[in-house]
Design an enzyme around this catalytic site. Sequence first.
Site, PDB file in Angstrom:
ATOM      1  N   ARG A 265       9.023   0.462  11.880  1.00  0.00           N
ATOM      2  CA  ARG A 265       8.066   1.433  11.363  1.00  0.00           C
ATOM      3  C   ARG A 265       8.817   2.577  10.689  1.00  0.00           C
ATOM      4  O   ARG A 265       9.879   3.006  11.183  1.00  0.00           O
ATOM      5  CB  ARG A 265       7.267   1.965  12.564  1.00  0.00           C
ATOM      6  CG  ARG A 265       6.172   2.929  12.229  1.00  0.00           C
ATOM      7  CD  ARG A 265       5.129   2.313  11.375  1.00  0.00           C
ATOM      8  NE  ARG A 265       3.783   2.593  11.840  1.00  0.00           N
ATOM      9  CZ  ARG A 265       2.716   2.586  11.042  1.00  0.00           C
ATOM     10  NH1 ARG A 265       2.837   2.306   9.760  1.00  0.00           N
ATOM     11  NH2 ARG A 265       1.511   2.815  11.540  1.00  0.00           N
TER      12      ARG A 265
ATOM     13  N   LYS B  51      -9.081   2.174   1.036  1.00  0.00           N
ATOM     14  CA  LYS B  51      -9.116   0.937   1.831  1.00  0.00           C
ATOM     15  C   LYS B  51     -10.539   0.383   1.943  1.00  0.00           C
ATOM     16  O   LYS B  51     -10.733  -0.832   2.017  1.00  0.00           O
ATOM     17  CB  LYS B  51      -8.522   1.187   3.223  1.00  0.00           C
ATOM     18  CG  LYS B  51      -6.998   1.229   3.239  1.00  0.00           C
ATOM     19  CD  LYS B  51      -6.402  -0.183   3.094  1.00  0.00           C
ATOM     20  CE  LYS B  51      -4.896  -0.177   3.050  1.00  0.00           C
ATOM     21  NZ  LYS B  51      -4.315  -1.523   2.915  1.00  0.00           N
TER      22      LYS B  51
ATOM     23  N   TYR C 168      -6.665   7.764   1.641  1.00  0.00           N
ATOM     24  CA  TYR C 168      -6.197   6.436   2.069  1.00  0.00           C
ATOM     25  C   TYR C 168      -7.385   5.598   2.564  1.00  0.00           C
ATOM     26  O   TYR C 168      -7.569   4.448   2.156  1.00  0.00           O
ATOM     27  CB  TYR C 168      -5.151   6.602   3.185  1.00  0.00           C
ATOM     28  CG  TYR C 168      -4.728   5.298   3.825  1.00  0.00           C
ATOM     29  CD1 TYR C 168      -3.668   4.568   3.315  1.00  0.00           C
ATOM     30  CD2 TYR C 168      -5.410   4.786   4.937  1.00  0.00           C
ATOM     31  CE1 TYR C 168      -3.290   3.359   3.891  1.00  0.00           C
ATOM     32  CE2 TYR C 168      -5.039   3.582   5.510  1.00  0.00           C
ATOM     33  CZ  TYR C 168      -3.974   2.869   4.988  1.00  0.00           C
ATOM     34  OH  TYR C 168      -3.623   1.678   5.559  1.00  0.00           O
TER      35      TYR C 168
ATOM     36  N   SER D 231      -7.993  -1.618   7.214  1.00  0.00           N
ATOM     37  CA  SER D 231      -7.457  -0.669   8.202  1.00  0.00           C
ATOM     38  C   SER D 231      -8.547   0.018   9.013  1.00  0.00           C
ATOM     39  O   SER D 231      -9.633   0.314   8.494  1.00  0.00           O
ATOM     40  CB  SER D 231      -6.662   0.390   7.435  1.00  0.00           C
ATOM     41  OG  SER D 231      -6.453   1.526   8.229  1.00  0.00           O
TER      42      SER D 231
ATOM     43  N   GLU E 183      -8.542   2.960   9.618  1.00  0.00           N
ATOM     44  CA  GLU E 183      -8.757   4.266   8.984  1.00  0.00           C
ATOM     45  C   GLU E 183     -10.063   4.258   8.168  1.00  0.00           C
ATOM     46  O   GLU E 183     -10.607   5.318   7.858  1.00  0.00           O
ATOM     47  CB  GLU E 183      -7.545   4.592   8.103  1.00  0.00           C
ATOM     48  CG  GLU E 183      -7.510   5.970   7.473  1.00  0.00           C
ATOM     49  CD  GLU E 183      -7.257   7.151   8.415  1.00  0.00           C
ATOM     50  OE1 GLU E 183      -6.737   6.937   9.525  1.00  0.00           O
ATOM     51  OE2 GLU E 183      -7.603   8.280   8.024  1.00  0.00           O
TER      52      GLU E 183
ATOM     53  N   ALA F  67       0.839  -1.209   0.000  1.00  0.00           N
ATOM     54  CA  ALA F  67       0.000   0.000   0.000  1.00  0.00           C
ATOM     55  C   ALA F  67       0.866   1.249   0.000  1.00  0.00           C
ATOM     56  O   ALA F  67       2.043   1.201   0.363  1.00  0.00           O
ATOM     57  CB  ALA F  67      -0.886   0.028   1.247  1.00  0.00           C
TER      58      ALA F  67
END
Length: 326
Positions: free
Chosen positions: A185, A154, A150, A124, A126, A81
């Site tokens: 990360r 998704k 984003y 996600s 999100e 992604a």
Amino acid sequence: MNRAFIIGIAGQDGSYLAESLLEKGYEVSGIIRRNSIVEHQRNRVSHLKDVKMEYGDLNDPSSLDRALRLYRPTEIYNLGAQSHVRISFDVPQFTVQVNALGVLNILEAYRQVVPEARFYQASSSEMFGNSVDDDLFQRATTPMNPISPYGCAKVFGYHIVKLYRSSYGLHASNGILFNHESPRRGSNFVTNKVVKTAVQIKLKKTNILELGNLDSQRDWGHSWDYVRAMHLILQQEKPDDWVVSTGETRSVRQLCEYVFRRLDLNYEDYVVQNPKYLRPNELDYLRGDSSRIRKELGWKPKYTFESMMDEMIEYWITYFENNVEE
Ligand code: F7E
């Protein structure tokens, strides 16, 4: 022989997943995107000598088709992604191409080449945007009202996976993962940015940490725990959609307080707000209800927020002891 194919294998989650599947005796392959700095392509996976990697891209259907024919996986994990939410406002079309149409591309290749395989999609939290249930948790039934390019992309990915499952009988599942972090990360995500800069402050390499919104709240778990959930999800007889989270929430301010305190510093002396890091639209609060995966699949995180942050602090201290970074 179990054969796993990981899209996004060079990322944080892909690298932990590859490691854990190799330990379980899987053959592991994946695709990586071409990057002008070759070291950046493989630095999270260069220690995994047994992993087979091809160049490929979610936006290049022929590369997906070719790789699936070559490796004939029994499990496919789509972790690829454009994963940065704020940057999705800068490159919305690219984000949608990869995070939405890219899912369709890999699903089509999967359906044509290895329909008997199992498929995992990295969905996600999100996707929820600012929706939250009355008990202040998000779960699979919480309405999805995404507030970033984003998140919108998704949501498409999530639904197209469900559609391919119901239309073609594929074993395709979504993991709705809340934020998950680790020393691997990217350091433009807030946890690793705070830890890396706080350690630099401690070592007197800088004296300022510029952030965006300090009041947003996130449910932060560890990537290593979450990749174990991905694998577990694909071991179930029936495909399904699962929430993976810690069930705890903290603000960015609390994150700063903890990290600076561990280094005997006061975050208020160093943290300033820079509007550059604010988003056109902010998701204020995330707290996931993962009781179903805990109860039905026996998944449970091993890391706490504190042990995860301590590991990240330790990582950056060791890093700066061994590397000079100007
Ligand atoms: O931001 C705030 C920012 O970029 C967390 C991705 O893995 O999780 C991740 O998305 C919070 C936000 O992650 C800075 O506004 C303040 O409220 O670490 P982040 P994210 O946007 O939550 C979800 C589940 C995903 O799926 C995504 O792929 O921290 N914040 N100041 C900042 N964030 C950043 N990056 N940088 C700052 O300076």
